[in-house]
Design an enzyme around this catalytic site. Sequence first.
Site, short mmCIF file in Angstrom:
data_model
loop_
_atom_site.label_atom_id
_atom_site.label_comp_id
_atom_site.label_asym_id
_atom_site.label_seq_id
_atom_site.Cartn_x
_atom_site.Cartn_y
_atom_site.Cartn_z
N ASN A 148 0.82 -1.22 0.00
CA ASN A 148 0.00 0.00 0.00
C ASN A 148 0.85 1.27 0.00
O ASN A 148 0.38 2.34 0.37
CB ASN A 148 -1.00 -0.01 1.17
CG ASN A 148 -0.33 -0.22 2.51
OD1 ASN A 148 0.89 -0.12 2.60
ND2 ASN A 148 -1.10 -0.49 3.54
N ARG A 286 3.93 7.27 11.42
CA ARG A 286 3.41 6.80 12.70
C ARG A 286 3.24 7.98 13.65
O ARG A 286 4.09 8.87 13.71
CB ARG A 286 4.36 5.77 13.34
CG ARG A 286 4.32 4.39 12.70
CD ARG A 286 2.95 3.71 12.82
NE ARG A 286 2.89 2.42 12.16
CZ ARG A 286 2.37 2.20 10.95
NH1 ARG A 286 1.85 3.18 10.25
NH2 ARG A 286 2.33 0.98 10.44
N GLN A 315 -4.10 3.72 18.79
CA GLN A 315 -5.14 3.54 17.78
C GLN A 315 -6.07 2.41 18.20
O GLN A 315 -5.56 1.34 18.55
CB GLN A 315 -4.51 3.24 16.42
CG GLN A 315 -3.81 4.47 15.88
CD GLN A 315 -3.35 4.35 14.44
OE1 GLN A 315 -2.87 5.29 13.86
NE2 GLN A 315 -3.47 3.18 13.85
N HIS A 334 -6.77 6.24 10.63
CA HIS A 334 -5.68 5.60 9.88
C HIS A 334 -6.24 4.86 8.65
O HIS A 334 -6.64 3.70 8.74
CB HIS A 334 -4.96 4.62 10.81
CG HIS A 334 -3.66 4.14 10.28
ND1 HIS A 334 -2.72 3.54 11.07
CD2 HIS A 334 -3.13 4.18 9.04
CE1 HIS A 334 -1.67 3.20 10.33
NE2 HIS A 334 -1.91 3.58 9.09
P1 NDP Z 1 10.55 1.74 3.43
O1 NDP Z 1 11.17 0.68 4.27
O2 NDP Z 1 10.57 1.59 1.96
O3 NDP Z 1 11.20 3.14 3.74
C1 NDP Z 1 11.58 3.55 5.00
C2 NDP Z 1 12.72 4.52 4.81
O4 NDP Z 1 13.00 5.10 6.09
C3 NDP Z 1 14.00 3.83 4.33
O5 NDP Z 1 14.49 4.53 3.21
C4 NDP Z 1 14.91 3.98 5.53
O6 NDP Z 1 16.24 4.24 5.18
C5 NDP Z 1 14.39 5.24 6.16
N1 NDP Z 1 14.80 5.41 7.56
C6 NDP Z 1 15.05 4.48 8.49
N2 NDP Z 1 15.41 5.08 9.64
C7 NDP Z 1 15.36 6.41 9.42
C8 NDP Z 1 15.63 7.56 10.22
N3 NDP Z 1 16.03 7.44 11.49
N4 NDP Z 1 15.47 8.78 9.67
C9 NDP Z 1 15.09 8.91 8.38
N5 NDP Z 1 14.83 7.85 7.57
C10 NDP Z 1 14.97 6.62 8.09
O7 NDP Z 1 9.06 1.88 3.96
P2 NDP Z 1 7.81 2.59 3.29
O8 NDP Z 1 8.26 3.82 2.60
O9 NDP Z 1 6.98 1.61 2.54
O10 NDP Z 1 7.00 2.96 4.61
C11 NDP Z 1 7.52 3.87 5.56
C12 NDP Z 1 6.64 3.89 6.79
O11 NDP Z 1 5.35 4.40 6.44
C13 NDP Z 1 6.34 2.51 7.37
O12 NDP Z 1 7.37 2.09 8.23
C14 NDP Z 1 5.06 2.74 8.10
O13 NDP Z 1 5.33 3.18 9.42
C15 NDP Z 1 4.40 3.86 7.33
N6 NDP Z 1 3.23 3.38 6.57
C16 NDP Z 1 2.02 3.95 6.83
C17 NDP Z 1 0.89 3.53 6.18
C18 NDP Z 1 -0.43 4.19 6.41
O14 NDP Z 1 -1.46 3.62 6.09
N7 NDP Z 1 -0.46 5.38 6.97
C19 NDP Z 1 0.93 2.40 5.23
C20 NDP Z 1 2.27 1.96 4.93
C21 NDP Z 1 3.36 2.41 5.62
P3 NDP Z 1 17.31 3.17 4.60
O15 NDP Z 1 16.54 1.92 4.23
O16 NDP Z 1 17.87 3.92 3.44
O17 NDP Z 1 18.23 2.95 5.71
#
Ligand code: NDP
Length: 386
Positions: A148, A286, A315, A334
Site C-alpha cells: 500500500n 506513525r 489507535q 488511519h
Molecule cells: P521503506 O522501508 O521503503 O522506507 C523507510 C525509509 O526510512 C528507508 O528509506 C529507511 O532508510 C528510512 N529510515 C530508516 N530510519 C530512518 C531515520 N532514522 N530517519 C530517516 N529515515 C529513516 O518503507 P515505506 O516507505 O513503505 O514505509 C515507511 C513507513 O510508512 C512505514 O514504516 C510505516 O510506518 C508507514 N506506513 C504507513 C501507512 C499508512 O497507512 N499510513 C501504510 C504503509 C506504511 P534506509 O533503508 O535507506 O536505511
Amino acid sequence: MGKILCVLFPDPKTGYPPEYARDTIPVIAGYPNGQTVPSPRGKLGFQPGELVGCVSGELGLRPYLASHGHELIVTSDKDGENSEFDRHLPGADVVISQPFWPAYLTAERIAKAKNLKLALTAGIGSDHVDLKAAADHGVTVAEVTFSNSISVAEHVVMTVLSLVRNYLPSHEVANNGGWDIADCVSRSYDLEGMHFGTIAAGRIGLAVLRRLKPFDVHLHYYDPHRLPANVEKELNLTYHSTPQDLVKVCDVINLQTPLYPSTEHMFDDKMFALMKRGTYLINTARGKLCDRDAVVRALESGKLAGYGGDVWFPQPAPADHPWRTMPHQGMVPHISGASLSGQARYAAGTLEVLQNFLEGTPIRPEYLIVDAGNLAGTGANSYKLA
Ligand code: NDP
C-alpha cells in the site's frame, strides 16, 4: 493444524457488505522498483475491490485456511486483559494484525503467547510488535512490503494540497451554505515554488517526491542512505545530511520514517523551533514519531501552518485526543493505506506469507522484518532494535 488469530477493524456501521462505488479496480502488474505483486497459490478468497480488511471480510483467508484444516479466529476486540485477542493469544500459532487497528504485541503479550511463531502485518509497518521481544522469542515478523505504499503516497499528495490550499475549511463553508471567500482564501497559497522535503525516501517517500515533481516545487530529502545519483538528478533533489538541516529550509515537510525506539518523538519542541514560521507537516508514517502536545503547541503558536495525516497513538485514538480538535489540521483515522485497492494487495500478500509459513516454503526476503532471532530482509534495512 495451526491456530490463526486475526485482528481486523470492525465492520461498517451501515452493515456488511457495503454498497461499492465501482465494479472493478485496476490490475497493478508490478511495483516501481521491479518487485512483483503478491502471488499466492490458487484462488483468492475474495474479489479484488471488496472490503476485506474488516471482521466480516476476514482478509478473504477462510477458504484457504478451512480447506487445509486450520482454525481461523477473527476479532476486532483487541485491547484490555479480557479482550478476545488476549483470550486466544496463548494458543495462537500466527497473529495477523493491520496497522490501522493494531493488536499491540507487547513484550508481555509475546511472553504469554507460548505457541506464537509468526506475527504477520497485513500492510506495512510492524512497530505494533515489540520487535526485540519477537526476536528474543524466535517469533518471525513479516509484512506485505510495497502493498500500500502508493496508496499512502497519494494520500500525502492530497494532504499537502489540502493544507496549503486551505481546502478543508473552504469545503466546510460550502457545506454550511456560505460564500465567505475572504475567510476561505486568507490561509490559501499555491504550492508552486515552495520547498518540499521528505524525511525518509524509501518506497513511500520516493513515490511522493516523484508525484510532486510536476508541481514545480523544490524537492529535498533526508534518508540514512542516499538515493542513486541518477534519481537525484532526475528529480533535481537536494540531499540533507540531517533531518534538522532539512526542516530549516522547507515549507512543507513529509515524515515517512519507520517508528522504532530511536525515532520516537523525532519531532518535538526542539525540532519545531528550527522550522520557518508557517511550515506544513504531514505524517502518514506513525503518530509516535511526533510529540503529541508539541504538535498542538506548534499549531497554536503559528510555527506550523498546518498538520495532516492519518496516524495516531494509540489507535483507535480516544475521543478526547487533542489532534481531533487542534487548529489547522487535516487529520483522518488511519486509512491512507487501507483503500480498497491497497486492501486487495495486502490481503493477497497475507495469504502468500501464510501459505509459505504453513507449507514450509521460504517467505520472500522483502516481506521479512524479524527472522531467526534478528532483524532480517526489509527489517534489517528499515528498522533498528533500539
Ligand atoms: P521503506 O522501508 O521503503 O522506507 C523507510 C525509509 O526510512 C528507508 O528509506 C529507511 O532508510 C528510512 N529510515 C530508516 N530510519 C530512518 C531515520 N532514522 N530517519 C530517516 N529515515 C529513516 O518503507 P515505506 O516507505 O513503505 O514505509 C515507511 C513507513 O510508512 C512505514 O514504516 C510505516 O510506518 C508507514 N506506513 C504507513 C501507512 C499508512 O497507512 N499510513 C501504510 C504503509 C506504511 P534506509 O533503508 O535507506 O536505511
